[in-house]
Write a protein that holds these residues in place. Structure first.
Motif, PDB file in Angstrom:
ATOM      1  N   GLN A  51      -3.835 -28.196 -23.516  1.00 27.41           N
ATOM      2  CA  GLN A  51      -3.915 -27.166 -23.050  1.00 27.41           C
ATOM      3  C   GLN A  51      -4.870 -26.164 -23.992  1.00 27.41           C
ATOM      4  O   GLN A  51      -3.829 -25.977 -25.034  1.00 27.41           O
ATOM      5  CB  GLN A  51      -3.511 -26.461 -21.825  1.00 27.41           C
ATOM      6  CG  GLN A  51      -3.690 -25.233 -21.435  1.00 27.41           C
ATOM      7  CD  GLN A  51      -4.499 -25.858 -20.016  1.00 27.41           C
ATOM      8  OE1 GLN A  51      -4.267 -26.485 -18.778  1.00 27.41           O
ATOM      9  NE2 GLN A  51      -5.720 -24.733 -19.454  1.00 27.41           N
ATOM     10  N   ILE A  62      -4.826 -22.265 -24.876  1.00 29.53           N
ATOM     11  CA  ILE A  62      -4.692 -20.975 -24.624  1.00 29.53           C
ATOM     12  C   ILE A  62      -4.717 -19.595 -24.936  1.00 29.53           C
ATOM     13  O   ILE A  62      -4.816 -20.378 -26.308  1.00 29.53           O
ATOM     14  CB  ILE A  62      -3.191 -21.237 -24.514  1.00 29.53           C
ATOM     15  CG1 ILE A  62      -2.210 -21.939 -23.862  1.00 29.53           C
ATOM     16  CG2 ILE A  62      -2.531 -19.647 -24.031  1.00 29.53           C
ATOM     17  CD1 ILE A  62      -0.987 -22.910 -23.411  1.00 29.53           C
ATOM     18  N   VAL A  99       2.463 -18.354 -28.045  1.00 27.83           N
ATOM     19  CA  VAL A  99       3.041 -19.624 -27.179  1.00 27.83           C
ATOM     20  C   VAL A  99       4.916 -20.639 -27.534  1.00 27.83           C
ATOM     21  O   VAL A  99       5.405 -20.685 -26.480  1.00 27.83           O
ATOM     22  CB  VAL A  99       1.913 -20.444 -26.649  1.00 27.83           C
ATOM     23  CG1 VAL A  99       2.416 -21.877 -26.025  1.00 27.83           C
ATOM     24  CG2 VAL A  99       0.832 -19.251 -26.261  1.00 27.83           C
ATOM     25  N   ALA A 132      -1.169 -21.194 -19.220  1.00 21.90           N
ATOM     26  CA  ALA A 132      -2.554 -20.983 -19.643  1.00 21.90           C
ATOM     27  C   ALA A 132      -2.641 -19.907 -18.448  1.00 21.90           C
ATOM     28  O   ALA A 132      -3.136 -18.783 -19.255  1.00 21.90           O
ATOM     29  CB  ALA A 132      -3.458 -22.307 -19.318  1.00 21.90           C
ATOM     30  N   PHE A 189      -0.485 -16.499 -19.802  1.00 22.23           N
ATOM     31  CA  PHE A 189      -0.841 -16.161 -20.833  1.00 22.23           C
ATOM     32  C   PHE A 189      -2.889 -15.560 -20.857  1.00 22.23           C
ATOM     33  O   PHE A 189      -3.904 -14.891 -21.762  1.00 22.23           O
ATOM     34  CB  PHE A 189      -1.352 -16.725 -22.856  1.00 22.23           C
ATOM     35  CG  PHE A 189       0.409 -17.078 -22.810  1.00 22.23           C
ATOM     36  CD1 PHE A 189       0.283 -15.954 -23.633  1.00 22.23           C
ATOM     37  CD2 PHE A 189       0.594 -18.299 -22.443  1.00 22.23           C
ATOM     38  CE1 PHE A 189       1.819 -16.295 -24.101  1.00 22.23           C
ATOM     39  CE2 PHE A 189       2.442 -18.089 -22.528  1.00 22.23           C
ATOM     40  CZ  PHE A 189       2.335 -17.464 -23.742  1.00 22.23           C
ATOM     41  N   ASP A 227      -5.356 -17.377 -19.070  1.00 21.50           N
ATOM     42  CA  ASP A 227      -6.299 -18.206 -19.254  1.00 21.50           C
ATOM     43  C   ASP A 227      -7.010 -18.379 -18.027  1.00 21.50           C
ATOM     44  O   ASP A 227      -6.100 -18.846 -16.983  1.00 21.50           O
ATOM     45  CB  ASP A 227      -6.300 -19.484 -19.940  1.00 21.50           C
ATOM     46  CG  ASP A 227      -7.686 -20.138 -20.095  1.00 21.50           C
ATOM     47  OD1 ASP A 227      -8.757 -19.362 -20.067  1.00 21.50           O
ATOM     48  OD2 ASP A 227      -7.454 -21.349 -20.920  1.00 21.50           O
TER      49      ASP A 227
END
Length: 146
Positions: free
Chosen positions: A8, A10, A17, A141, A144, A146
């Motif tokens: 993914q 991110i 992360v 995601a 953060f 997205d």
């Protein structure tokens, strides 16, 4: 052994992360299967650390005893778990800078020991686990931005 690997993108740094996902007490915030880990696991765990977690995955509630096998901040984190029936889990997180963000790769390897569970896994459980893993990646995601 069943392997589920998902990546993914991110919009965050690998270190940000890493710091979030290597705190198992926070897994329940983004992974739908996690029911929670021990409170002491609310710090970024390093190699040799141990913790316990309860999960409900593919319709089954399980208790896992984990040990962190590798911790390289911002690069990779690996932990292995065992369950009372001898089933095992290997979890690998990999982090790579990617332009304005990063690519997070989560590899889950698991083996179920009871024969009935192995059959169920081969027929349907792995699909449910993959869906849960996909939801977890989307949740991460979103966490953060997205």
């Amino acid at each position: 052994m069943t392997t589920i690997q998902l990546s993914q993108r991110i919009p965050a740094t690998p270190q940000a992360v890493y710091d979030y996902v290597t705190r198992p007490a926070r897994w329940k915030q983004w992974h739908p299967a996690s029911l929670g880990a021990q409170d002491h696991a609310d710090t970024s765990l390093t190699q040799g650390a141990t913790f316990e977690e309860d999960i409900r995955s593919a319709g089954f509630t399980r208790h896992l005893r984990w040990i962190v096998k590798d911790s390289q901040p911002g690069i990779r984190w690996e932990a292995h778990a065992v369950m009372d029936d001898g089933s095992t889990v290997q979890l690998l997180y990999e982090f790579a800078a990617d332009g304005t963000g990063m690519r997070f790769t989560r590899t889950l390897n698991y083996s179920v020991k009871p024969l009935l569970l192995r059959w169920a896994n081969d027929l349907v459980m792995w699909r449910k686990v993959r869906r849960e893993s996909g939801k977890a990646m989307a949740n991460l995601a979103a966490r953060f931005g997205d």
